[in-house]
Design a protein around this motif. Structure first.
Motif, PDB file in Angstrom:
ATOM      1  N   ARG A 120       8.212   4.998  13.300  1.00  0.00           N
ATOM      2  CA  ARG A 120       9.042   5.297  12.126  1.00  0.00           C
ATOM      3  C   ARG A 120       9.199   4.078  11.218  1.00  0.00           C
ATOM      4  N   GLU A 121       8.396   3.034  11.471  1.00  0.00           N
ATOM      5  CA  GLU A 121       8.507   1.804  10.701  1.00  0.00           C
ATOM      6  C   GLU A 121       8.345   2.027   9.197  1.00  0.00           C
ATOM      7  N   SER A 122       7.411   2.896   8.815  1.00  0.00           N
ATOM      8  CA  SER A 122       7.142   3.090   7.382  1.00  0.00           C
ATOM      9  C   SER A 122       8.354   3.654   6.632  1.00  0.00           C
ATOM     10  N   GLU A 123       9.261   4.300   7.334  1.00  0.00           N
ATOM     11  CA  GLU A 123      10.470   4.837   6.691  1.00  0.00           C
ATOM     12  C   GLU A 123      11.422   3.727   6.249  1.00  0.00           C
ATOM     13  N   TYR A 124      11.233   2.523   6.780  1.00  0.00           N
ATOM     14  CA  TYR A 124      12.135   1.415   6.492  1.00  0.00           C
ATOM     15  C   TYR A 124      11.581   0.445   5.446  1.00  0.00           C
ATOM     16  N   ILE A 125      10.403   0.750   4.929  1.00  0.00           N
ATOM     17  CA  ILE A 125       9.783  -0.116   3.934  1.00  0.00           C
ATOM     18  C   ILE A 125      10.066   0.422   2.542  1.00  0.00           C
ATOM     19  N   ASP A 126      10.505  -0.453   1.656  1.00  0.00           N
ATOM     20  CA  ASP A 126      10.740  -0.104   0.257  1.00  0.00           C
ATOM     21  C   ASP A 126       9.425  -0.298  -0.493  1.00  0.00           C
ATOM     22  N   ILE A 127       8.650   0.778  -0.612  1.00  0.00           N
ATOM     23  CA  ILE A 127       7.317   0.715  -1.220  1.00  0.00           C
ATOM     24  C   ILE A 127       7.389   0.200  -2.656  1.00  0.00           C
ATOM     25  N   ASP A 128       8.358   0.642  -3.429  1.00  0.00           N
ATOM     26  CA  ASP A 128       8.469   0.188  -4.819  1.00  0.00           C
ATOM     27  C   ASP A 128       8.684  -1.321  -4.887  1.00  0.00           C
ATOM     28  N   ALA A 129       9.533  -1.848  -4.036  1.00  0.00           N
ATOM     29  CA  ALA A 129       9.773  -3.289  -4.024  1.00  0.00           C
ATOM     30  C   ALA A 129       8.519  -4.041  -3.581  1.00  0.00           C
ATOM     31  N   GLU A 130       7.817  -3.525  -2.582  1.00  0.00           N
ATOM     32  CA  GLU A 130       6.596  -4.178  -2.120  1.00  0.00           C
ATOM     33  C   GLU A 130       5.532  -4.181  -3.209  1.00  0.00           C
ATOM     34  N   LEU A 131       5.383  -3.053  -3.901  1.00  0.00           N
ATOM     35  CA  LEU A 131       4.419  -2.999  -5.005  1.00  0.00           C
ATOM     36  C   LEU A 131       4.816  -3.964  -6.114  1.00  0.00           C
ATOM     37  N   GLY A 132       6.104  -4.057  -6.385  1.00  0.00           N
ATOM     38  CA  GLY A 132       6.587  -4.997  -7.394  1.00  0.00           C
ATOM     39  C   GLY A 132       6.243  -6.434  -7.040  1.00  0.00           C
ATOM     40  N   ASN A 133       6.309  -6.752  -5.743  1.00  0.00           N
ATOM     41  CA  ASN A 133       5.941  -8.097  -5.304  1.00  0.00           C
ATOM     42  C   ASN A 133       4.448  -8.353  -5.457  1.00  0.00           C
ATOM     43  N   LEU A 134       3.649  -7.310  -5.234  1.00  0.00           N
ATOM     44  CA  LEU A 134       2.193  -7.464  -5.338  1.00  0.00           C
ATOM     45  C   LEU A 134       1.697  -7.468  -6.779  1.00  0.00           C
TER      46      LEU A 134
END
Length: 138
Positions: A120-134
Motif C-alpha cells: 500500500r506504499e503508493s497510497e502514501y506518495i503525493d504524486i503531484d508533489a513528486e512531479l513538481g520536484n522533478l
C-alpha cells in the motif's frame, strides 16, 4: 492516511574490522510514511556527523530471512547466530560490514508495516508533489 507518521529506533551495531574483531557503534533508524519505500539509517561514529544511508524497506525485510541485495548494499541473516543480521555497505570510499541485532531490527520493521502496510506504499506518495520536484519550473 497520516503521511507525517514516523517510526524510529536506535540499535547497537558492531562494525566488523579486517582482523574480524568488532567495534560497537550506535545507529539511528527512521521510517516516514511520506517516503514509504525507504528507511534511513544514520551510523554514529565518534564525534563526527553521522553517516547516513538510505535502504529499501523491502531489502531489509527480505534480508532477515535470506541473503539479498547487490551492488552497494547486501543484507543477510547470520548462519551461526540466530539474532545477528549482516549489513554490508560498499561505496567509492570503501566497504563496511555491520552486525545488527536481528530481533530489534525485525521489531522496527514490523512497526513500519503497521504504519504503511506492504503493498500500500503508493497510497502514501503525493504524486503531484513528486512531479513538481522533478519538473522544475522554467
Amino acid at each position: 492516511m497520516n503521511s507525517s507518521t514516523t517510526v524510529s529506533a536506535e540499535l547497537g551495531l558492531r562494525l566488523v574490522v579486517p582482523d574480524r574483531t568488532t567495534v560497537p557503534l550506535l545507529a539511528g533508524l527512521e521510517y516516514a510514511a511520506a517516503d514509504p519505500y525507504a528507511i534511513r539509517m544514520a551510523f554514529y561514529v565518534g564525534e563526527d556527523e553521522p553517516v547516513e544511508w538510505i535502504f529499501a524497506r523491502e531489502l531489509l525485510t527480505v534480508g532477515i530471512v535470506r541473503r539479498v541485495g547487490d551492488g552497494d548494499v547486501e543484507v543477510w541473516p547470520s548462519e551461526t547466530d540466530d539474532d545477528i543480521l549482516h549489513i554490508a555497505l560498499s561505496s567509492p570510499f570503501g566497504n563496511a560490514l555491520f552486525e545488527a541485532p536481528l530481533s530489534p531490527m525485525a521489531d522496527f520493521l514490523h512497526r513500519t508495516y503497521e504504519v504503511v502496510p506492504a503493498g500500500r506504499e503508493s497510497e502514501y506518495i503525493d504524486i503531484d508533489a513528486e512531479l513538481g520536484n522533478l519538473l522544475w519550473p522554467s
